[in-house]
Design an enzyme around this catalytic site. Structure first.
Site, PDB file in Angstrom:
ATOM      1  N   ASP A 116      31.185  32.778  39.761  1.00  0.00           N
ATOM      2  CA  ASP A 116      30.439  32.669  41.009  1.00  0.00           C
ATOM      3  C   ASP A 116      29.803  34.017  41.323  1.00  0.00           C
ATOM      4  O   ASP A 116      30.484  35.039  41.348  1.00  0.00           O
ATOM      5  CB  ASP A 116      31.388  32.254  42.138  1.00  0.00           C
ATOM      6  CG  ASP A 116      30.631  31.800  43.370  1.00  0.00           C
ATOM      7  OD1 ASP A 116      29.408  31.566  43.274  1.00  0.00           O
ATOM      8  OD2 ASP A 116      31.268  31.684  44.432  1.00  0.00           O
ATOM      9  N   HIS A 123      22.574  36.885  52.512  1.00  0.00           N
ATOM     10  CA  HIS A 123      23.998  36.579  52.648  1.00  0.00           C
ATOM     11  C   HIS A 123      24.829  37.861  52.531  1.00  0.00           C
ATOM     12  O   HIS A 123      25.699  38.123  53.362  1.00  0.00           O
ATOM     13  CB  HIS A 123      24.434  35.565  51.596  1.00  0.00           C
ATOM     14  CG  HIS A 123      25.919  35.339  51.553  1.00  0.00           C
ATOM     15  ND1 HIS A 123      26.603  34.700  52.578  1.00  0.00           N
ATOM     16  CD2 HIS A 123      26.864  35.687  50.635  1.00  0.00           C
ATOM     17  CE1 HIS A 123      27.894  34.651  52.276  1.00  0.00           C
ATOM     18  NE2 HIS A 123      28.085  35.249  51.106  1.00  0.00           N
ATOM     19  N   GLU A 187      30.449  27.354  51.368  1.00  0.00           N
ATOM     20  CA  GLU A 187      29.376  28.189  50.843  1.00  0.00           C
ATOM     21  C   GLU A 187      28.429  27.267  50.087  1.00  0.00           C
ATOM     22  O   GLU A 187      28.818  26.640  49.096  1.00  0.00           O
ATOM     23  CB  GLU A 187      29.917  29.312  49.937  1.00  0.00           C
ATOM     24  CG  GLU A 187      30.678  30.372  50.744  1.00  0.00           C
ATOM     25  CD  GLU A 187      31.045  31.616  49.968  1.00  0.00           C
ATOM     26  OE1 GLU A 187      31.017  31.593  48.723  1.00  0.00           O
ATOM     27  OE2 GLU A 187      31.365  32.638  50.625  1.00  0.00           O
ATOM     28  N   GLU A 189      25.677  26.510  47.589  1.00  0.00           N
ATOM     29  CA  GLU A 189      25.226  27.233  46.407  1.00  0.00           C
ATOM     30  C   GLU A 189      24.569  26.279  45.405  1.00  0.00           C
ATOM     31  O   GLU A 189      24.658  25.060  45.537  1.00  0.00           O
ATOM     32  CB  GLU A 189      26.427  27.914  45.713  1.00  0.00           C
ATOM     33  CG  GLU A 189      27.266  28.767  46.665  1.00  0.00           C
ATOM     34  CD  GLU A 189      28.230  29.699  45.960  1.00  0.00           C
ATOM     35  OE1 GLU A 189      28.074  29.908  44.737  1.00  0.00           O
ATOM     36  OE2 GLU A 189      29.132  30.215  46.635  1.00  0.00           O
ATOM     37  N   ASP A 221      31.308  26.036  47.544  1.00  0.00           N
ATOM     38  CA  ASP A 221      32.420  26.941  47.233  1.00  0.00           C
ATOM     39  C   ASP A 221      33.245  27.117  48.509  1.00  0.00           C
ATOM     40  O   ASP A 221      33.091  28.090  49.246  1.00  0.00           O
ATOM     41  CB  ASP A 221      31.841  28.282  46.742  1.00  0.00           C
ATOM     42  CG  ASP A 221      32.916  29.329  46.533  1.00  0.00           C
ATOM     43  OD1 ASP A 221      34.067  28.958  46.251  1.00  0.00           O
ATOM     44  OD2 ASP A 221      32.598  30.527  46.661  1.00  0.00           O
ATOM     45  N   ARG A 225      38.435  32.094  54.856  1.00  0.00           N
ATOM     46  CA  ARG A 225      38.065  33.487  55.174  1.00  0.00           C
ATOM     47  C   ARG A 225      39.267  34.354  55.524  1.00  0.00           C
ATOM     48  O   ARG A 225      39.271  35.561  55.250  1.00  0.00           O
ATOM     49  CB  ARG A 225      37.073  33.509  56.342  1.00  0.00           C
ATOM     50  CG  ARG A 225      35.786  32.762  56.084  1.00  0.00           C
ATOM     51  CD  ARG A 225      35.026  33.354  54.923  1.00  0.00           C
ATOM     52  NE  ARG A 225      33.809  32.604  54.642  1.00  0.00           N
ATOM     53  CZ  ARG A 225      33.139  32.675  53.508  1.00  0.00           C
ATOM     54  NH1 ARG A 225      33.567  33.461  52.529  1.00  0.00           N
ATOM     55  NH2 ARG A 225      32.054  31.966  53.318  1.00  0.00           N
ATOM     56  N   GLN A 228      41.116  35.120  52.290  1.00  0.00           N
ATOM     57  CA  GLN A 228      40.226  35.999  51.511  1.00  0.00           C
ATOM     58  C   GLN A 228      40.245  37.431  52.050  1.00  0.00           C
ATOM     59  O   GLN A 228      40.335  38.397  51.287  1.00  0.00           O
ATOM     60  CB  GLN A 228      38.810  35.418  51.573  1.00  0.00           C
ATOM     61  CG  GLN A 228      37.767  36.157  50.751  1.00  0.00           C
ATOM     62  CD  GLN A 228      36.356  35.600  50.973  1.00  0.00           C
ATOM     63  OE1 GLN A 228      36.165  34.595  51.660  1.00  0.00           O
ATOM     64  NE2 GLN A 228      35.369  36.248  50.390  1.00  0.00           N
ATOM     65  N   TYR A 232      41.617  40.281  49.269  1.00  0.00           N
ATOM     66  CA  TYR A 232      40.547  40.555  48.308  1.00  0.00           C
ATOM     67  C   TYR A 232      40.492  41.988  47.788  1.00  0.00           C
ATOM     68  O   TYR A 232      39.914  42.239  46.727  1.00  0.00           O
ATOM     69  CB  TYR A 232      39.190  40.142  48.879  1.00  0.00           C
ATOM     70  CG  TYR A 232      38.473  41.170  49.728  1.00  0.00           C
ATOM     71  CD1 TYR A 232      37.430  41.934  49.193  1.00  0.00           C
ATOM     72  CD2 TYR A 232      38.824  41.368  51.048  1.00  0.00           C
ATOM     73  CE1 TYR A 232      36.754  42.863  49.967  1.00  0.00           C
ATOM     74  CE2 TYR A 232      38.165  42.290  51.834  1.00  0.00           C
ATOM     75  CZ  TYR A 232      37.126  43.035  51.285  1.00  0.00           C
ATOM     76  OH  TYR A 232      36.479  43.948  52.056  1.00  0.00           O
ATOM     77  N   LYS A 241      39.649  31.161  47.501  1.00  0.00           N
ATOM     78  CA  LYS A 241      38.544  30.420  46.906  1.00  0.00           C
ATOM     79  C   LYS A 241      39.012  29.344  45.925  1.00  0.00           C
ATOM     80  O   LYS A 241      38.310  28.374  45.689  1.00  0.00           O
ATOM     81  CB  LYS A 241      37.655  31.380  46.096  1.00  0.00           C
ATOM     82  CG  LYS A 241      37.016  32.487  46.907  1.00  0.00           C
ATOM     83  CD  LYS A 241      35.734  31.986  47.508  1.00  0.00           C
ATOM     84  CE  LYS A 241      34.903  33.146  48.056  1.00  0.00           C
ATOM     85  NZ  LYS A 241      33.658  32.647  48.649  1.00  0.00           N
ATOM     86  N   THR A 245      36.495  23.732  44.545  1.00  0.00           N
ATOM     87  CA  THR A 245      35.051  23.959  44.527  1.00  0.00           C
ATOM     88  C   THR A 245      34.417  22.609  44.212  1.00  0.00           C
ATOM     89  O   THR A 245      34.756  21.998  43.196  1.00  0.00           O
ATOM     90  CB  THR A 245      34.660  24.970  43.431  1.00  0.00           C
ATOM     91  OG1 THR A 245      35.410  26.175  43.629  1.00  0.00           O
ATOM     92  CG2 THR A 245      33.169  25.289  43.466  1.00  0.00           C
ATOM     93  N   THR A 332      26.436  32.153  47.734  1.00  0.00           N
ATOM     94  CA  THR A 332      25.937  31.518  48.950  1.00  0.00           C
ATOM     95  C   THR A 332      24.444  31.744  49.109  1.00  0.00           C
ATOM     96  O   THR A 332      23.970  32.872  49.000  1.00  0.00           O
ATOM     97  CB  THR A 332      26.650  32.115  50.180  1.00  0.00           C
ATOM     98  OG1 THR A 332      28.046  32.053  49.950  1.00  0.00           O
ATOM     99  CG2 THR A 332      26.292  31.362  51.450  1.00  0.00           C
ATOM    100  N   GLU A 346      28.401  33.044  58.629  1.00  0.00           N
ATOM    101  CA  GLU A 346      27.130  33.598  59.102  1.00  0.00           C
ATOM    102  C   GLU A 346      26.556  32.786  60.254  1.00  0.00           C
ATOM    103  O   GLU A 346      26.037  33.346  61.218  1.00  0.00           O
ATOM    104  CB  GLU A 346      26.111  33.619  57.952  1.00  0.00           C
ATOM    105  CG  GLU A 346      26.473  34.549  56.821  1.00  0.00           C
ATOM    106  CD  GLU A 346      25.702  34.167  55.566  1.00  0.00           C
ATOM    107  OE1 GLU A 346      24.601  34.702  55.366  1.00  0.00           O
ATOM    108  OE2 GLU A 346      26.202  33.322  54.801  1.00  0.00           O
TER     109      GLU A 346
HETATM  110 CA    CA Z   1      30.687  31.752  46.601  1.00  0.00          CA
END
Ligand code: CA
Length: 401
Positions: A116, A123, A187, A189, A221, A225, A228, A232, A241, A245, A332, A346
Site C-alpha cells: 500500500d 492526503h 481509505e 484507494e 483500506d 486510527r 495505528q 506505528y 491496518k 482490506t 488514500t 480528513e
Molecule cells: Ca492506505
C-alpha cells in the site's frame, strides 16, 4: 454494438469487460466477464470452445489467466467482444449469460503480496497537518520516493464481506488499554493487480506497467486510527491496518482504461532517473464515497502525485520479485477540497468536525452497523463511461477480548 439487452449504453458495455469470479447454485467458482447487468460464464465458454486460453479460464481464480501476459489478454478480450457483438454467436453465447443478481461474486484472484502506497499529496499533507501541526506537512522523503509499506495479503476480502471492528492497543492518558477501536476509518484507494511475474533480482522499469499489470480494482483500506497512532513508530502500519482490506469484485483490464490516461501533476524536485516516466501520466478515475447511502466525498484519482508506473518501478528497484496476484494500492485518494477526501480522518479533520448524515445523526468515525461504499467511473471511448464497480462493507461489533 452488443446484442446483450441493455448493455450497449451501460458503463459495462463491450468497451469495459471487467473480469471476476462468481458462484451460483453451490457450484465451484467460475471466471466470468461482466456485460451490462449480466455475467458471461467464461468457464462455460472455454469448455464449449468459444474462447481459447489453454484452460486458464476454467480455473477458480483469475491467476492462471493473468499470468498469460498481454498478448493473450488482448486476444481473449477481442474474442469476447466478437462473441458479444456478432449476431452469429448469439445462439451459442446467450445460454452462458447469468443475471448479475443471481450470482455471488467472490474474491477474483488469489492475492500474492500486498503493498500500500501513500501517493496523494493532499492526503499526506492533510495527515501531516492533523498529526504534526506547526511542522512541515510532508516528511523530507515524500517528494523523492513513493512511500509505501507491505500489508497483509491474507486479509484482503471481496466487497460485501462484513468488517468486524478490530480490537487492539491504544494509548490513553492513563496508559495503554486494549479494546475495540474507537476511531475506525476508511481509505478510498485504487489497486493495481499484477498479472505477469518478474524474476528475483530484476527491476521492472517505469515503461513496463502494461507488460506486468493486468488491471485495477477499487480498494477500501480499513484503518483503526487509534491502534495505528500508538503502534506505528518506528516501523509503520501494522495491526491498525491488517484486520481487513476490501476490494471490488471486478478487475477492470488496463486496456479498458486507455481513454482515461491524463498528464499527472508536475513533480518538483525532479525525480531520480529510475522514476522518470515518459509520458508522466495518471488515470482520470473518479471515485465516490457513500456513508450509509449518503454521498460524502468524490476523490479524484487524477490528482495523485506518484503514478502507478512509478510505484511499480519503486516497488521493484531493489530487485524484489513480482508474483501473479500481487496487489499494490495507491494510498488514500484525496483531492484539494474537503469533499474530495478519501478518509474520514480528513473529512472530519481528525474527528473535530463531525459529519451530519440525512437521518440527523452525526459521525466522526465509523459506528457499528455503518455501511461504506466506494464506487468509481473512468472516461471511455466516445463519451462512454467505464464502470469500476464498487467496494462496500458494513461494520459489525467487535468480538469480546
Ligand atoms: Ca492506505
Amino acid at each position: 454494438m452488443t446484442w446483450v439487452t441493455g448493455a450497449a449504453d451501460s458503463p459495462y458495455g463491450v468497451h469495459n469487460l471487467p473480469y471476476g469470479v462468481f458462484v451460483e447454485g453451490g457450484r465451484a467458482p467460475r471466471i466470468g466477464v461482466r456485460i451490462g447487468d449480466a455475467v458471461l460464464d467464461l468457464d462455460g465458454a472455454e469448455a464449449a470452445g468459444l474462447v481459447l486460453a489453454g484452460g486458464a479460464l476454467r480455473q477458480p481464480s483469475l491467476n492462471a489467466f493473468m499470468a498469460l501476459g498481454r498478448g493473450q489478454w488482448t486476444t481473449v478480450r477481442r474474442r469476447i467482444v466478437e462473441l458479444l457483438t456478432a449476431e452469429e454467436h448469439r445462439a451459442a453465447v446467450a445460454p452462458l449469460l447469468r443475471p448479475l443478481d443471481e450470482v455471488e461474486l467472490v474474491l477474483p484472484f488469489a492475492v500474492g503480496d500486498y503493498v500500500d502506497f501513500y501517493s496523494s499529496e493532499h492526503h499526506a499533507a492533510n495527515v501531516g497537518q492533523i498529526f504534526r501541526p506547526g511542522q512541515p506537512p510532508l516528511l523530507p522523503n515524500w517528494r523523492h520516493l513513493p512511500v509505501g509499506y507491505h500489508g497483509r495479503a491474507g486479509t484482503v476480502v471481496v466487497s460485501g464481506t462484513p468488517i468486524v471492528r478490530p480490537t487492539g492497543q491504544r494509548a490513553t492518558p492513563e496508559g495503554p488499554v486494549v479494546g475495540p477501536s474507537t476511531r475506525l476509518d476508511i481509505e478510498a484507494e485504487v489497486g493495481f493487480v499484477v498479472g505477469v511475474p518478474s524474476p528475483l533480482g530484476q527491476r521492472v522499469g517505469v515503461a513496463d506497467l502494461a507488460t506486468y499489470v493486468f488491471g485495477v480494482v477499487l480498494v477500501n483500506d480499513w484503518s483503526a486510527r487509534d491502534i495505528q497512532a500508538w503502534e506505528y513508530q518506528p516501523l509503520g502500519p501494522f495491526l491498525g491496518k491488517s484486520f481487513a482490506t476490501s476490494i471490488s469484485p471486478w478487475v477492470v483490464p488496463l486496456e479498458a482504461l486507455e481513454h482515461a490516461w491524463v498528464p499527472a501533476p508536475a513533480q518538483d524536485p525532479p525525480v531520480l532517473e529510475y522514476l522518470r516516466d515518459v509520458p508522466h501520466r495518471g488515470l482520470d478515475l473518479r471515485l465516490a464515497v457513500d456513508w450509509n447511502g449518503h454521498r460524502v466525498s468524490e476523490p479524484p484519482f487524477a490528482s495523485m502525485y506518484w503514478t502507478p508506473a512509478q510505484q511499480l518501478a519503486h516497488l521493484t528497484v531493489n530487485g524484489a520479485a513480482l508474483r501473479t496476484g500481487d496487489l499494490y494500492a495507491s494510498g488514500t485518494v484525496s483531492g484539494p477540497r474537503r469533499d474530495q477526501t478519501g478518509s474520514f480522518l480528513e473529512l472530519t479533520w481528525g474527528g473535530a468536525e463531525p459529519v451530519r448524515l440525512p437521518d440527523g445523526s452525526t459521525r466522526t468515525f465509523l459506528a457499528d452497523g455503518d455501511t461504506v461504499t466506494i464506487s468509481g467511473t473512468a472516461p471511455g471511448p466516445d463519451g462512454a463511461l467505464v464502470g469500476l464497480g464498487e467496494v462496500t462493507g458494513t461494520i459489525v461489533p467487535a468480538r469480546p477480548v
